[in-house]
Design a protein around this motif. Structure first.
Motif, mmCIF file in Angstrom:
data_model
loop_
_atom_site.group_PDB
_atom_site.id
_atom_site.type_symbol
_atom_site.label_atom_id
_atom_site.label_comp_id
_atom_site.label_asym_id
_atom_site.label_seq_id
_atom_site.Cartn_x
_atom_site.Cartn_y
_atom_site.Cartn_z
ATOM 1 N N SER A 83 -6.393 -5.497 -7.969
ATOM 2 C CA SER A 83 -6.483 -4.077 -7.629
ATOM 3 C C SER A 83 -5.165 -3.383 -7.931
ATOM 4 O O SER A 83 -4.161 -4.024 -8.285
ATOM 5 N N LEU A 84 -5.128 -2.075 -7.773
ATOM 6 C CA LEU A 84 -3.905 -1.321 -8.044
ATOM 7 C C LEU A 84 -2.779 -1.748 -7.115
ATOM 8 O O LEU A 84 -1.607 -1.755 -7.498
ATOM 9 N N SER A 85 -3.123 -2.114 -5.886
ATOM 10 C CA SER A 85 -2.105 -2.561 -4.936
ATOM 11 C C SER A 85 -1.701 -4.005 -5.171
ATOM 12 O O SER A 85 -0.663 -4.459 -4.680
ATOM 13 N N GLY A 86 -2.543 -4.746 -5.893
ATOM 14 C CA GLY A 86 -2.261 -6.148 -6.162
ATOM 15 C C GLY A 86 -2.694 -7.091 -5.067
ATOM 16 O O GLY A 86 -2.602 -8.313 -5.223
ATOM 17 N N SER A 87 -3.201 -6.556 -3.967
ATOM 18 C CA SER A 87 -3.565 -7.410 -2.836
ATOM 19 C C SER A 87 -5.071 -7.640 -2.728
ATOM 20 O O SER A 87 -5.517 -8.456 -1.928
ATOM 21 N N GLU A 88 -5.871 -6.907 -3.505
ATOM 22 C CA GLU A 88 -7.321 -7.079 -3.508
ATOM 23 C C GLU A 88 -7.802 -7.319 -4.934
ATOM 24 O O GLU A 88 -6.997 -7.437 -5.851
ATOM 25 N N ASN A 89 -9.106 -7.370 -5.106
ATOM 26 C CA ASN A 89 -9.676 -7.733 -6.405
ATOM 27 C C ASN A 89 -10.634 -6.666 -6.910
ATOM 28 O O ASN A 89 -11.229 -5.923 -6.131
#
Length: 461
Positions: free
Chosen positions: A387-393
């Motif tokens: 994801s954009l935050s890098g913590s989700e998919n």
């Protein structure tokens, strides 16, 4: 001027009056929401509590999809239930979960609670009809009785085991139930059929959970993260074909794409109201239904959203599933810069291509989808990205046409394709790395060929 709709108060089962709390029906509701079948599903518990509270207070007119969507699921009071099926989908799971409760931990309950199909009004009825020689104490009605109680067959005109509100004959109650059910059924008949497939009151035959669920799908759908599944804005594709110009995410968000239309495109766009109509693809609806049918998949924190209703804050939080290319789902444009494969539509030349940024030996820099292709080649793309935050998919399923998106969907929903691929790329710790797959399928006449991966990119490979 549009009517103002007051924001309703969320249900709170701790605000019941002492008289209500002593009612056997409300005590049953409390036992149900505290049971293992419901304890981990806050939304289903809130759904059940909400409709029972509304019925208890005589507000049956508010037990409808629009109101429940606003109160329980946080939708805007004027949202469109025809596009957003979150209430119907959760009602399906609620009915199934109630059947599970009464088949398992609630097997000894003497009173049953159901939500009949075609509406959301709760109905209480005894599990076993009482005989004349066995007449238990009549349950005390709610202070303002509104919960419909299904009348049971009995030799006497009025069942002695259940309260009858305002001395209304059983026949009136039954007519009321049937009338509400028929009206509600007519209203939802044109909505997604797949959401109704799961609506079975009692336990269904056990279906094995696929290995792909814990291996892959649970990273997108789980109890720890919310997930937005975005259905395509198909009217946007029509508009771009009419105007012969691409619509960027910025212009999509601020609405400028509907301004300064070319003279040749404006009458058509105005006639079919592309700015306000909500068209989506039947392929996207089928993908939604396939998710609901997947055994073992946790969809309690999943929302199905129309592309036009999404905002940047929604993209930045939680998991995401995007259906369609940048033309129908402009949000894909946020992820294309970091992807090796992306779609490009030359509107002037009429050529739709899949671009390969860094071709490897044996790969092409571009794969063109031609309208006059005698083999009817179809291209689809599956992209599993951070994801954009890098913590989700994020999962992106897209194609140069509806058939292309369906090709991508067929790959991820068919364990015959998906599982061998996942097993071949999984990390030593069992996790699945991010990947992109360019797929191709051909059909000649009525014969369709098997899907094939013609190019792939696996993170750190």
């Amino acid at each position: 001027m549009a009517d103002l709709i007051a924001t309703p108060t969320k249900p709170n089962r701790r605000t019941q009056s002492p008289e209500t709390e002593d009612d056997p029906r409300w005590q049953l509701v409390e036992r149900i929401v505290a049971s293992p079948s419901f304890a981990k599903s806050e939304r289903l518990s809130s759904f059940l509590t909400c409709v029972c509270q509304l019925a208890q207070s005589g507000q049956t007119q508010n037990i409808n999809e629009q109101y429940i969507g606003s109160v329980v699921f946080g939708r805007n009071p004027d949202y469109d239930p025809g596009i957003d099926s979150i209430v119907r989908s959760h009602a399906s799971r609620l009915r199934h979960r109630l059947g599970q409760y009464f088949a398992e931990e609630g097997a000894e309950e003497e009173l049953l609670l159901t939500i009949p199909k075609g509406g959301y009004i709760p109905v209480f009825e005894p599990r076993h009809p009482h005989t004349e020689s066995s007449q238990p104490e009549t349950p005390k009605p709610f202070p303002n009785p509104g919960i419909i109680v299904a009348a049971e067959p009995a030799p006497s005109p009025v069942s002695p085991s259940l309260p009858v509100t305002q001395e209304t004959p059983r026949k009136t109650s039954l007519i009321r139930i049937l009338t509400i059910a028929l009206i509600a059924t007519a209203l939802v008949a044109a909505t997604s059929i797949g959401a109704l497939v799961l609506e079975r009151r009692h336990a269904r035959p056990t279906v094995a959970v696929s290995e792909s669920v814990p291996l892959f799908w649970s990273s997108l759908f789980n109890a720890n993260h919310k997930t937005n599944v975005i259905l395509a804005d198909s009217g946007l594709v029509i508009l771009q074909n009419l105007t012969r110009r691409r619509i960027t995410l910025d212009t999509y968000l601020n609405g400028d794409y509907l301004k300064n239309l070319p003279p040749t495109a404006y009458p058509v766009a105005q006639t079919i109201n592309l700015g306000i109509r909500r068209y989506t693809s039947i392929v996207d609806v089928n993908i939604q239904n396939r998710l609901f049918r997947m055994p073992g998949l946790d969809l309690d924190r999943t929302q199905f959203r129309y592309a036009r209703d999404l905002r940047m804050d929604d993209i930045k939080q939680g998991n995401l599933v995007l259906l369609g290319t940048y033309e129908s789902t402009p949000w894909v444009q946020l992820f294309e810069p970091s992807m090796n494969f992306y779609f490009e539509n030359d509107l002037a030349a009429g050529v739709f291509s899949i671009v390969n940024r860094a071709p490897r030996p044996g790969e092409q820099p571009k794969y063109d989808a031609l309208n006059n292709d005698p083999e009817h080649t179809v291209y689809g793309l599956v992209a599993y990205r951070p994801s954009l935050s890098g913590s989700e998919n994020v999962l992106i399923l897209e194609g140069q046409s509806m058939a292309g998106t369906e090709t991508a969907a067929d790959f991820v929903f068919d364990d015959g394709y998906l599982l061998p691929f996942l097993r071949s790329i999984r990390n030593p710790d069992g996790s699945i790395p991010y990947f992109e797959l360019l797929l191709r399928s051909r059909s000649i006449g009525v014969e369709a060929s098997r899907l094939e991966i013609i190019a792939s990119r696996i993170e750190n490979r």
